[in-house]
Design a protein around this motif. Structure first.
Motif, PDB file in Angstrom:
ATOM      1  N   LEU A  27       0.842  -0.585   0.012  1.00  0.00           N
ATOM      2  CA  LEU A  27       0.721  -0.252  -0.216  1.00  0.00           C
ATOM      3  C   LEU A  27       1.061   1.359  -0.123  1.00  0.00           C
ATOM      4  O   LEU A  27       0.824   2.153  -0.501  1.00  0.00           O
ATOM      5  CB  LEU A  27      -0.640   0.182   1.751  1.00  0.00           C
ATOM      6  N   SER A  28       2.046   0.968   0.453  1.00  0.00           N
ATOM      7  CA  SER A  28       2.262   2.037   0.336  1.00  0.00           C
ATOM      8  C   SER A  28       3.585   2.944  -0.356  1.00  0.00           C
ATOM      9  O   SER A  28       3.716   3.948  -0.990  1.00  0.00           O
ATOM     10  CB  SER A  28       4.200   2.097   1.590  1.00  0.00           C
ATOM     11  N   TYR A  29       3.390   1.905  -1.718  1.00  0.00           N
ATOM     12  CA  TYR A  29       3.865   2.184  -2.601  1.00  0.00           C
ATOM     13  C   TYR A  29       3.018   3.395  -3.548  1.00  0.00           C
ATOM     14  O   TYR A  29       3.698   3.622  -4.504  1.00  0.00           O
ATOM     15  CB  TYR A  29       4.002   0.950  -3.998  1.00  0.00           C
ATOM     16  N   PHE A  30       2.018   3.152  -2.892  1.00  0.00           N
ATOM     17  CA  PHE A  30       1.027   4.455  -3.545  1.00  0.00           C
ATOM     18  C   PHE A  30       0.927   5.765  -3.008  1.00  0.00           C
ATOM     19  O   PHE A  30       0.409   6.416  -3.492  1.00  0.00           O
ATOM     20  CB  PHE A  30      -0.584   3.715  -3.594  1.00  0.00           C
ATOM     21  N   LEU A  31       1.914   5.865  -1.887  1.00  0.00           N
ATOM     22  CA  LEU A  31       1.652   7.545  -1.218  1.00  0.00           C
ATOM     23  C   LEU A  31       2.461   7.929  -2.017  1.00  0.00           C
ATOM     24  O   LEU A  31       2.203   9.536  -1.738  1.00  0.00           O
ATOM     25  CB  LEU A  31       3.149   7.221  -0.230  1.00  0.00           C
ATOM     26  N   ALA A  32       3.660   7.485  -2.493  1.00  0.00           N
ATOM     27  CA  ALA A  32       4.035   8.846  -3.568  1.00  0.00           C
ATOM     28  C   ALA A  32       3.024   9.887  -4.924  1.00  0.00           C
ATOM     29  O   ALA A  32       3.565  10.634  -5.253  1.00  0.00           O
ATOM     30  CB  ALA A  32       5.066   8.768  -4.259  1.00  0.00           C
TER      31      ALA A  32
END
Length: 340
Positions: A27-32
Motif C-alpha cells: 500500500l505504501s507504494y501508492f503514497l507518492a
C-alpha cells in the motif's frame, strides 16, 4: 504421498505478522501519488517505508532459510518495489572523473553545533576542515550559522538569514563567479530555498539550495507513548502540509529556468514520498545514478535518505558519495557532475 509439513504456532504467528507488514509495504507504494494536502496521514506513513522494506527483507530471508514457500509473499512485493520505485539500496556505484567535472556538496551542518547538541569539542572547526579537505567546487549548506571567524575559502558566496534575530539560514559557496542570486522566502516558516546562477566556461548554471519544512525528528527524544504519539503525528502532518505548499512555490519558480541546473538540499522527506516524486520529475537523482549502499543521510535508527542532489536530464553524473562524519544530525553528500 509425501507428508505435508506441519506449521508450528510460531510460524503461523510470524506469517500473520509478515502478511500485515507485506500488505503495508504494498500500500505504501501508492503514497507518492497522494498530496499531503489531500490526506496528510499518508505522508506520515511514507516515513515508515524504509522500515517496511527492511522488515520484509528479514521475513524473506527467514522463510528462505526455513525452506518455506512463505518467502514468495515478501519476495514478490520487494521485487515490485525494486522495479518501480527509487532504489532503497544500491549494490553498485559509478566512480569516474573528468577534469571538467563540478564537485557539488550538500550539507546540513546544524548551525555548526552552535548549541552543543554534540558533546564534543571543536565540532565547528572539524566541519570546516572536512569541507576544505573534500574541496567541493559548489557547496550548499542548510542551517548555516554565519560567523566572521569562519573561513571556508570560497571566492563567491550567497547567504540568506531567515530571521533578523537569529543569524542562521541557507548559504551557497562557489568557486565560479555568481552573476545572479535570489531567495524564494517561504512564508510562515524558518525553512527556505535560495539560488545562484554561476558561469562555468560558456555555460550558465543555476544552483538551488532547498530546505523544506523541518519535521523535528529526534531519535534520542521521541516518545511513542499515547499522548506523545498523537502530538508527534500531528506535528508531522502539519509539517508535510507545509512541505507540499513549499514544493509548489519552488516548482513554479524552477519552471521559469530552462537551462542547466542542480538542486541540492535537505528535503526532510524520503525518496518514497509525494514531495520527492514532484521534485524529481524530469531530473536525475545523483544517488540513483552513481551512489552505493543505503545513501543514509540522516542519523536516525534506520536508514533515511532525506538529503539529495538532483540535476537536469542533460547532465552526466560521474560519482556520488555519502560521507559519515558525526558532526551533525545529517551526513554530507557530494557528487561529481559534468555539465558539458
Amino acid at each position: 504421498m509425501p507428508k505435508k509439513k506441519k506449521y508450528s504456532f510460531l510460524d503461523k504467528l510470524l506469517y500473520f505478522i509478515n502478511s500485515i507488514v507485506a500488505t503495508a509495504l504494498l500500500l505504501s507504494y501508492f503514497l507518492a501519488f497522494v498530496s499531503p494536502k489531500t490526506v496528510p496521514v499518508f505522508s506520515v506513513a511514507s516515513l515508515a517505508v524504509p522500515f517496511l522494506i527492511i522488515a520484509n527483507a528479514i521475513f524473506f530471508v527467514y522463510w528462505v532459510f526455513k525452506l518455506r514457500k512463505h518467502f514468495i509473499l515478501s519476495g514478490l512485493i520487494l521485487l515490485l518495489g525494486w522495479l518501480f520505485l527509487p532504489p532503497f539500496i544500491k549494490f553498485s556505484s559509478k566512480n569516474t572523473a573528468r577534469n571538467t567535472d563540478v564537485k557539488v556538496m550538500s550539507y546540513n551542518v546544524r548551525m555548526f553545533n552552535l548549541y552543543n547538541w554534540i558533546k564534543e569539542d571543536g565540532i565547528s572547526e572539524k566541519i570546516t576542515e572536512f569541507i576544505k579537505e573534500k574541496d567541493p567546487d559548489i557547496l550548499a549548506i542548510q542551517e548555516y550559522h554565519h560567523s566572521k571567524k569562519r573561513n571556508l575559502k570560497f571566492p563567491y558566496s550567497y547567504y540568506v538569514p531567515k530571521s533578523k534575530k537569529n543569524n542562521f539560514g541557507l548559504a551557497i559557496f562557489s568557486k565560479y563567479k555568481i552573476i545572479n542570486k535570489g531567495s524564494l522566502d517561504f512564508k510562515n516558516s524558518a525553512n527556505n530555498a535560495i539560488y545562484i546562477d554561476v558561469i562555468k566556461n560558456k555555460d550558465t548554471i543555476r544552483v538551488y539550495n532547498l530546505h523544506l519544512q523541518s519535521l523535528r525528528l529526534n531519535p534520542k527524544k521521541e516518545n511513542f507513548g499515547e499522548s506523545s504519539s498523537e502530538k508527534l503525528i500531528g506535528r508531522l502532518k502539519n509539517g508535510f502540509i507545509k512541505q507540499a505548499s513549499q514544493v509548489e512555490v519552488f516548482l513554479a519558480h524552477e519552471k521559469q529556468w530552462n537551462r542547466k541546473k542542480v538542486i541540492c538540499g535537505d528535503f526532510n522527506n524520503t525518496a518514497f514520498s509525494w514531495v520527492y516524486r514532484q521534485l524529481c520529475k524530469d531530473k536525475k537523482d545523483a544517488f540513483e545514478i552513481a551512489g552505493n549502499g543505503f545513501g543514509k543521510s540522516f542519523n536516525y535508527f534506520f536508514p533515511m535518505r532525506i538529503d539529495f542532489i538532483l540535476t537536469d536530464e542533460s547532465t552526466n553524473i560521474n560519482n556520488f558519495k555519502t560521507y559519515t562524519p558525526k558532526y551533525s544530525d545529517h551526513f554530507p553528500i557530494m557528487s561529481r557532475i559534468n555539465f558539458e
